[in-house]
Design a protein around this motif. Structure first.
Motif, PDB file in Angstrom:
ATOM      1  N   ASP A 285       0.825  -1.215   0.000  1.00 53.48           N
ATOM      2  CA  ASP A 285       0.000   0.000   0.000  1.00 53.48           C
ATOM      3  C   ASP A 285       0.859   1.265   0.000  1.00 53.48           C
ATOM      4  O   ASP A 285       0.361   2.344  -0.336  1.00 53.48           O
ATOM      5  N   ALA A 286       2.124   1.125   0.391  1.00 57.25           N
ATOM      6  CA  ALA A 286       3.041   2.268   0.437  1.00 57.25           C
ATOM      7  C   ALA A 286       4.098   2.180  -0.667  1.00 57.25           C
ATOM      8  O   ALA A 286       5.180   2.742  -0.531  1.00 57.25           O
ATOM      9  N   SER A 287       3.770   1.502  -1.748  1.00 54.22           N
ATOM     10  CA  SER A 287       4.775   1.199  -2.773  1.00 54.22           C
ATOM     11  C   SER A 287       5.314   2.430  -3.495  1.00 54.22           C
ATOM     12  O   SER A 287       6.330   2.345  -4.188  1.00 54.22           O
ATOM     13  N   PHE A 288       4.656   3.586  -3.366  1.00 52.80           N
ATOM     14  CA  PHE A 288       5.140   4.822  -3.997  1.00 52.80           C
ATOM     15  C   PHE A 288       5.783   5.755  -2.973  1.00 52.80           C
ATOM     16  O   PHE A 288       6.042   6.917  -3.245  1.00 52.80           O
ATOM     17  N   ILE A 289       6.066   5.226  -1.784  1.00 51.03           N
ATOM     18  CA  ILE A 289       6.660   6.035  -0.720  1.00 51.03           C
ATOM     19  C   ILE A 289       8.095   5.590  -0.492  1.00 51.03           C
ATOM     20  O   ILE A 289       8.344   4.446  -0.102  1.00 51.03           O
ATOM     21  N   THR A 290       9.032   6.479  -0.740  1.00 52.56           N
ATOM     22  CA  THR A 290      10.436   6.191  -0.464  1.00 52.56           C
ATOM     23  C   THR A 290      11.189   7.499  -0.268  1.00 52.56           C
ATOM     24  O   THR A 290      10.753   8.558  -0.735  1.00 52.56           O
ATOM     25  N   GLY A 291      12.299   7.422   0.453  1.00 54.84           N
ATOM     26  CA  GLY A 291      13.157   8.585   0.644  1.00 54.84           C
ATOM     27  C   GLY A 291      12.557   9.690   1.477  1.00 54.84           C
ATOM     28  O   GLY A 291      13.016  10.831   1.438  1.00 54.84           O
ATOM     29  N   THR A 292      11.553   9.368   2.281  1.00 54.29           N
ATOM     30  CA  THR A 292      10.874  10.400   3.061  1.00 54.29           C
ATOM     31  C   THR A 292      10.782   9.980   4.525  1.00 54.29           C
ATOM     32  O   THR A 292      11.084   8.853   4.888  1.00 54.29           O
ATOM     33  N   ASP A 293      10.345  10.905   5.358  1.00 54.41           N
ATOM     34  CA  ASP A 293      10.226  10.676   6.795  1.00 54.41           C
ATOM     35  C   ASP A 293       8.782  10.855   7.224  1.00 54.41           C
ATOM     36  O   ASP A 293       8.103  11.797   6.797  1.00 54.41           O
ATOM     37  N   LEU A 294       8.298   9.942   8.052  1.00 55.22           N
ATOM     38  CA  LEU A 294       6.968  10.052   8.639  1.00 55.22           C
ATOM     39  C   LEU A 294       7.111  10.438  10.100  1.00 55.22           C
ATOM     40  O   LEU A 294       7.691   9.694  10.894  1.00 55.22           O
ATOM     41  N   ARG A 295       6.607  11.598  10.457  1.00 57.53           N
ATOM     42  CA  ARG A 295       6.687  12.076  11.846  1.00 57.53           C
ATOM     43  C   ARG A 295       5.467  11.567  12.606  1.00 57.53           C
ATOM     44  O   ARG A 295       4.331  11.812  12.213  1.00 57.53           O
ATOM     45  N   ILE A 296       5.713  10.838  13.697  1.00 64.74           N
ATOM     46  CA  ILE A 296       4.632  10.301  14.534  1.00 64.74           C
ATOM     47  C   ILE A 296       4.843  10.867  15.923  1.00 64.74           C
ATOM     48  O   ILE A 296       5.482  10.265  16.788  1.00 64.74           O
ATOM     49  N   ASP A 297       4.318  12.074  16.143  1.00 60.27           N
ATOM     50  CA  ASP A 297       4.675  12.830  17.348  1.00 60.27           C
ATOM     51  C   ASP A 297       3.484  13.435  18.069  1.00 60.27           C
ATOM     52  O   ASP A 297       3.653  14.273  18.960  1.00 60.27           O
ATOM     53  N   GLY A 298       2.262  13.034  17.704  1.00 62.27           N
ATOM     54  CA  GLY A 298       1.097  13.599  18.373  1.00 62.27           C
ATOM     55  C   GLY A 298       0.941  15.095  18.157  1.00 62.27           C
ATOM     56  O   GLY A 298       0.277  15.770  18.940  1.00 62.27           O
ATOM     57  N   GLY A 299       1.547  15.611  17.079  1.00 61.51           N
ATOM     58  CA  GLY A 299       1.445  17.038  16.778  1.00 61.51           C
ATOM     59  C   GLY A 299       2.437  17.904  17.522  1.00 61.51           C
ATOM     60  O   GLY A 299       2.285  19.129  17.560  1.00 61.51           O
ATOM     61  N   MET A 300       3.498  17.297  18.076  1.00 57.94           N
ATOM     62  CA  MET A 300       4.433  18.069  18.883  1.00 57.94           C
ATOM     63  C   MET A 300       5.236  19.072  18.065  1.00 57.94           C
ATOM     64  O   MET A 300       5.396  20.220  18.475  1.00 57.94           O
ATOM     65  N   VAL A 301       5.748  18.648  16.909  1.00 57.73           N
ATOM     66  CA  VAL A 301       6.626  19.557  16.152  1.00 57.73           C
ATOM     67  C   VAL A 301       5.909  20.812  15.695  1.00 57.73           C
ATOM     68  O   VAL A 301       6.399  21.919  15.909  1.00 57.73           O
ATOM     69  N   PRO A 302       4.709  20.729  15.071  1.00 58.70           N
ATOM     70  CA  PRO A 302       4.045  21.983  14.711  1.00 58.70           C
ATOM     71  C   PRO A 302       3.677  22.834  15.921  1.00 58.70           C
ATOM     72  O   PRO A 302       3.723  24.058  15.855  1.00 58.70           O
ATOM     73  N   ALA A 303       3.326  22.188  17.036  1.00 59.89           N
ATOM     74  CA  ALA A 303       3.021  22.969  18.244  1.00 59.89           C
ATOM     75  C   ALA A 303       4.279  23.657  18.757  1.00 59.89           C
ATOM     76  O   ALA A 303       4.231  24.798  19.213  1.00 59.89           O
ATOM     77  N   ARG A 304       5.410  22.969  18.660  1.00 60.75           N
ATOM     78  CA  ARG A 304       6.683  23.500  19.155  1.00 60.75           C
ATOM     79  C   ARG A 304       7.141  24.685  18.299  1.00 60.75           C
ATOM     80  O   ARG A 304       7.639  25.679  18.812  1.00 60.75           O
TER      81      ARG A 304
END
Length: 290
Positions: free
Chosen positions: A266-285
């Motif tokens: 299902d993710a066969s077109f996803i490569t070379g990238t980062d998935l942030r799983i942070d509960g929204g911390m980075v945009p809040a920060r």
């Protein structure tokens, strides 16, 4: 007669940690497992535990992935037990666990050696998932540091050159008050995880030529022994928890399930990238300017 099910190997580094065990369980239904961790006693115990739960654990390798001999043993184990399906690279140390030189040795040099060796074992459908951190998103984008950490500079020379950069970054971060660090461990951790994110991006074209993909995941505060230790012993991690928009800890299974998606067709077109799983911390920060 029904054809044999093609079960490739899922190689899990840091296989005794919270995320490592969760990923082993998540992938163990469809892959045979190969575990590695620094402690021989712990990795043997984890292997036995997972086998008792019904998973097929082909082998385990103990040792420091920044040691070329350990990398060789891991590659021999892969070659002995089947084709590489998935690499889940969770091994790493955090800012509260070690001095700056060990952080760079484990998170940067170990990752570089692992990926350099495993690339000759890639085949169509292989996927690498590297565990980075939100600290990599918050670390400064410094051209000199980025170039050095993704270069082929020998380990001891790299550590010698990095010390002066870390002193410079620590001084700058102390002035703007954006982080609470003790010594050089904080900046070392941030730039090491930025390097992990960049490894996935920079290697993706070479992996694609072999029909393989590579991505990274950047967790926020996760309810694992390492995550709890950081909050209990480091002010910076406590601040991260306070600024998580969803107002809860993440779980190891949050990461394992995301890794399973990224490794799936299902993710066969996803490569070379980062998935942030942070509960929204980075945009809040980072606020509205993000």
């Amino acid at each position: 007669m029904k054809p044999a099910i093609d079960r490739r190997l899922a190689v899990v580094t840091g296989g005794c940690g919270g995320m490592g065990i969760a990923c082993a369980r998540e992938f163990g239904g469809s892959h045979d497992l190969l575990l590695t961790d620094i402690s021989a006693e712990r990795v043997a115990r984890t292997q036995e535990q997972l086998r008792d739960e019904g998973y097929i654990v082909r082998d385990c390798v103990a040792g420091d992935l920044a040691d070329a001999d350990v990398i060789d043993k891991l590659m021999q184990a892969i070659d002995s037990h089947g084709r590489l399906g998935v690499l889940i690279h969770t091994a790493g140390v955090s800012s509260g666990m070690a001095e700056w030189h060990r952080i760079l040795r484990t998170n940067v040099i170990g990752t570089r050696l692992l990926l350099g060796a495993i690339e000759s074992r890639l085949s169509k459908g292989s996927v690498g998932v590297l565990i980075a951190s939100v600290a990599g998103h918050l670390a400064p984008a410094d051209r000199e540091v980025d170039a050095l950490l993704t270069s082929n500079t020998p380990p001891e020379e790299l550590l010698g050159k990095m010390e002066q950069h870390l002193n410079r970054l620590a001084a700058a971060q102390g002035q703007n008050g954006s982080f609470v660090y003790s010594g050089l461990s904080g900046p070392a951790y941030g730039v090491s995880k930025r390097a992990t994110i960049r490894e996935a991006a920079l290697r993706s074209a070479a992996w694609a030529k072999k029909g393989a993909r590579i991505v990274s995941i950047s967790p926020g505060i996760i309810w694992t022994p390492m995550g709890r230790y950081e909050v209990e012993h480091g002010q910076a991690a406590s601040i991260v928890l306070e600024q998580t928009s969803l107002h809860r800890w993440g779980t190891a299974m949050d990461i394992a399930r995301a890794a399973a998606f990224l490794a799936s067709d299902d993710a066969s077109f996803i490569t070379g990238t980062d998935l942030r799983i942070d509960g929204g911390m980075v945009p809040a920060r980072l606020g509205e300017g993000y």
